[in-house]
Design an enzyme around this catalytic site. Sequence first.
Site, PDB file in Angstrom:
ATOM      1  N   CYS A 149       4.653  -5.877  -0.927  1.00 53.61           N
ATOM      2  CA  CYS A 149       5.629  -5.915  -2.022  1.00 53.61           C
ATOM      3  C   CYS A 149       6.563  -4.717  -2.001  1.00 53.61           C
ATOM      4  CB  CYS A 149       4.901  -5.980  -3.360  1.00 53.61           C
ATOM      5  SG  CYS A 149       5.975  -6.546  -4.713  1.00 53.61           S
ATOM      6  N   ASP A 175      -3.398  -7.774 -12.129  1.00 54.40           N
ATOM      7  CA  ASP A 175      -2.962  -6.394 -11.916  1.00 54.40           C
ATOM      8  C   ASP A 175      -3.433  -5.570 -13.107  1.00 54.40           C
ATOM      9  OD1 ASP A 175      -1.767  -4.188 -10.830  1.00 54.40           O
ATOM     10  OD2 ASP A 175       0.287  -4.916 -10.990  1.00 54.40           O
TER      11      ASP A 175
END
Length: 224
Positions: free
Chosen positions: A7, A147
């Site tokens: 990412c 997350d």
Amino acid sequence: MTFVKICSVRAVEHAVWARESGADLVGMIFADAPRRIDIKVARAVRRELGPRVEILESSTATVERERQASGQPLLVGVFARQSVDDIERVLDRVDLDLVQLSGGEHPALASRICRAVVRAVHVADGMDADAVRREIDRAPNTVTMLDAKSKQGGGTGQKIDWSVAAELAAKRPFVLAGGLNPENVKDAVRSVRPWAVDVSSGVETDGVKDRDKIRAFIAAAKGG
């Protein structure tokens, strides 16, 4: 085999390194964040990775199938606390394969986006598996990312409770994010058994993507 998302790439070469190392998903941040990518660079990344892959269903099985059929990493745009109009303006300029919602958006927002959606569920300290499962179930037609919760939502590089994640992984696939790096990702995969893992700062040196760390992370995640 575990899927891997690299990412917050900010240069074409970062995406190339991810592709060469076997990444399945490449993420670019369009939210107001330090790793936000320039639109011109994002368009160049799109050209480098080839044409958009049409993904008709927001499910891990469909994403996995389309990734394998395309032979290229899928391109994910990361957004947070942005309107559908803001997201669509980016989509008009950058032909993303998937949209990731990382700002605690209302689950109904996902249904208004004309792309397959990855929805981040932020796991706070002390949340048990049932509480996380209820939050996941609020948006069943999305791919889930777990997350760590923070004041800014996620993306802090903090680990979630892997034991809670492992309990969830026994019944449903998801992307595990937060605090992963080349040294601990193999343990994460063994302990949690997620469908995919996501990394950003864990493959950087001095805040910049590191080719060797990307290669080492993907090899470790995939058991190499």
